[in-house]
Design an enzyme around this catalytic site. Structure first.
Site, short mmCIF file in Angstrom:
data_model
loop_
_atom_site.label_atom_id
_atom_site.label_comp_id
_atom_site.label_asym_id
_atom_site.label_seq_id
_atom_site.Cartn_x
_atom_site.Cartn_y
_atom_site.Cartn_z
N GLU A 176 31.20 36.29 39.18
CA GLU A 176 31.18 35.59 37.90
C GLU A 176 32.42 34.72 37.77
OE1 GLU A 176 28.47 37.68 34.91
OE2 GLU A 176 30.44 38.57 34.70
N GLY B 63 29.87 31.90 29.54
CA GLY B 63 29.74 31.50 28.14
C GLY B 63 30.14 30.06 27.86
N HIS C 262 34.36 43.70 34.30
CA HIS C 262 33.97 42.37 33.79
C HIS C 262 35.22 41.58 33.43
CE1 HIS C 262 32.34 39.29 31.15
NE2 HIS C 262 31.18 39.50 31.75
N SER D 33 26.59 31.56 32.65
CA SER D 33 25.68 30.56 32.10
C SER D 33 24.36 30.45 32.84
CB SER D 33 26.37 29.19 31.99
OG SER D 33 27.50 29.28 31.15
N GLU E 4 35.99 39.84 30.99
CA GLU E 4 36.47 40.01 29.60
C GLU E 4 37.26 41.30 29.47
OE1 GLU E 4 32.63 39.46 27.80
OE2 GLU E 4 32.71 37.34 28.36
N ASN F 297 23.72 41.51 30.15
CA ASN F 297 24.94 42.08 29.56
C ASN F 297 24.98 41.62 28.11
OD1 ASN F 297 27.50 42.74 28.77
ND2 ASN F 297 28.55 41.34 30.19
N TRP F 298 24.71 42.56 27.20
CA TRP F 298 24.63 42.18 25.78
C TRP F 298 25.99 42.15 25.11
CZ3 TRP F 298 19.63 45.09 23.69
CH2 TRP F 298 18.50 44.49 24.27
N LYS F 299 27.04 42.51 25.83
CA LYS F 299 28.41 42.42 25.30
C LYS F 299 28.49 43.08 23.91
CE LYS F 299 29.13 38.43 28.18
NZ LYS F 299 29.88 37.23 28.48
N GLY G 242 24.55 36.87 30.42
CA GLY G 242 25.12 37.22 29.12
C GLY G 242 24.28 36.63 28.00
N GLY G 243 24.72 35.49 27.46
CA GLY G 243 24.11 34.86 26.30
C GLY G 243 22.59 34.77 26.37
P1 PGA Z 1 27.01 34.16 30.15
O1 PGA Z 1 27.80 35.52 30.48
O2 PGA Z 1 25.66 34.27 30.82
O3 PGA Z 1 26.93 34.12 28.65
O4 PGA Z 1 27.81 33.04 30.71
C1 PGA Z 1 27.72 36.14 31.73
C2 PGA Z 1 28.54 37.40 31.75
O5 PGA Z 1 29.62 37.43 31.15
O6 PGA Z 1 28.12 38.42 32.35
#
Ligand code: PGA
Length: 250
Positions: A168, A174, A96, A214, A98, A11-13, A235-236
């Site tokens: 999640e 993050g 998600h 993470s 967010e 997930n590149w957000k 994500g990251g």
């Molecule tokens: P993260 O994000 O790996 O940076 O913790 C995961 C996500 O939000 O899908």
């Protein structure tokens, strides 16, 4: 993991301009050559078409980070499922944390979005997870119960046969804090038992449940050893092709 095929999704957000996304996707397509794991990346909307072009001969699939449930109309700023399909997407991330936190998404909108995804043959990745406060007040399972029950209300089990669930925990996204493999397994087992209770044994056995929060090259292996963890939503650590390829080749 029974016979479930693992899925590692990135997930590149809201990161990477078009040229940056294309560059990373190209590197990834060169680094990853695997047929035992499904791989997906979800860049931002404007990068979908150019990224689709550079990964089409590779084993990397394309996903979107969101959609709107109507097929077309006067909905300024939104994007329809058919638009995503025509851009080359096979997957879409829905609900998600967010989006729930900053953009007012709730179980009801999530439900409509999953229906729209399925109607258009997109594989939905339904994100669920508790906040730190929920966990501290021992509400984790209530929150997940509600997110699954309401998010998947009104579906038959056959309609959901492509559905992917991503657990999640919000406190792990993050933050560098990962759920321990035991914590992840406990929740994944609970989620599978909920699917079994609502939709029966066949779907419960086949549905893929990803862990997200993470995930890094150094913790993917132990997470994947858990019997109910079928992959990861990253994500990251998916923003760098080499790091993400290390996770994929766990
Ligand atoms: P993260 O994000 O790996 O940076 O913790 C995961 C996500 O939000 O899908």
């Amino acid at each position: 993991m029974e016979n479930r095929r693992p899925l590692i999704a990135g997930n590149w957000k809201m990161f990477k301009t078009c040229p940056e996304a294309v560059e990373t996707a190209m590197q990834l397509a060169q680094l990853v050559n695997i047929n035992t794991v499904d791989v997906m990346i979800a860049p931002q909307f404007t990068a979908l078409v150019p990224v689709s072009d550079v990964i089409k001969e590779s084993c990397v699939s394309l996903g979107a980070q969101n959609l709107f449930w109507e097929s077309e109309g006067a909905y300024t700023g939104e994007i329809s499922p058919a638009m995503l399909v025509s851009a080359g997407c096979g997957y879409v991330i829905i609900g998600h944390s967010e989006r729930r936190q900053y953009f007012g998404e709730n179980d009801d909108s999530v439900n409509k979005k999953i229906k729209a995804a399925i109607r258009n043959n997109l594989i939905p990745i339904l994100c669920v997870g508790e906040s730190e406060k929920n966990r501290e007040s021992k509400e984790t399972f209530n929150v997940l119960d509600r997110q699954i029950t309401k998010g998947l209300e009104g579906f038959s089990s056959t309609a959901l046969d492509t559905l992917v669930i991503a657990y999640e925990p919000v406190w792990a996204i993050g933050t560098g804090k990962t759920a321990t493999k035991e914590q992840a397994q406990e929740v994944h087992r609970f989620l599978r038992s909920m699917v079994e209770k609502i939709f029966g044994n066949i779907l419960a056995k086949s549905i893929r449940i990803l862990y997200g929060g993470s995930v890094k090259p150094d913790n993917i292996k132990e997470l994947m050893e858990m019997p109910d963890v079928d992959g990861a939503l990253v994500g990251g650590a998916s923003l760098d092709a080499k790091t993400f390829s290390e996770i994929i080749n766990f």
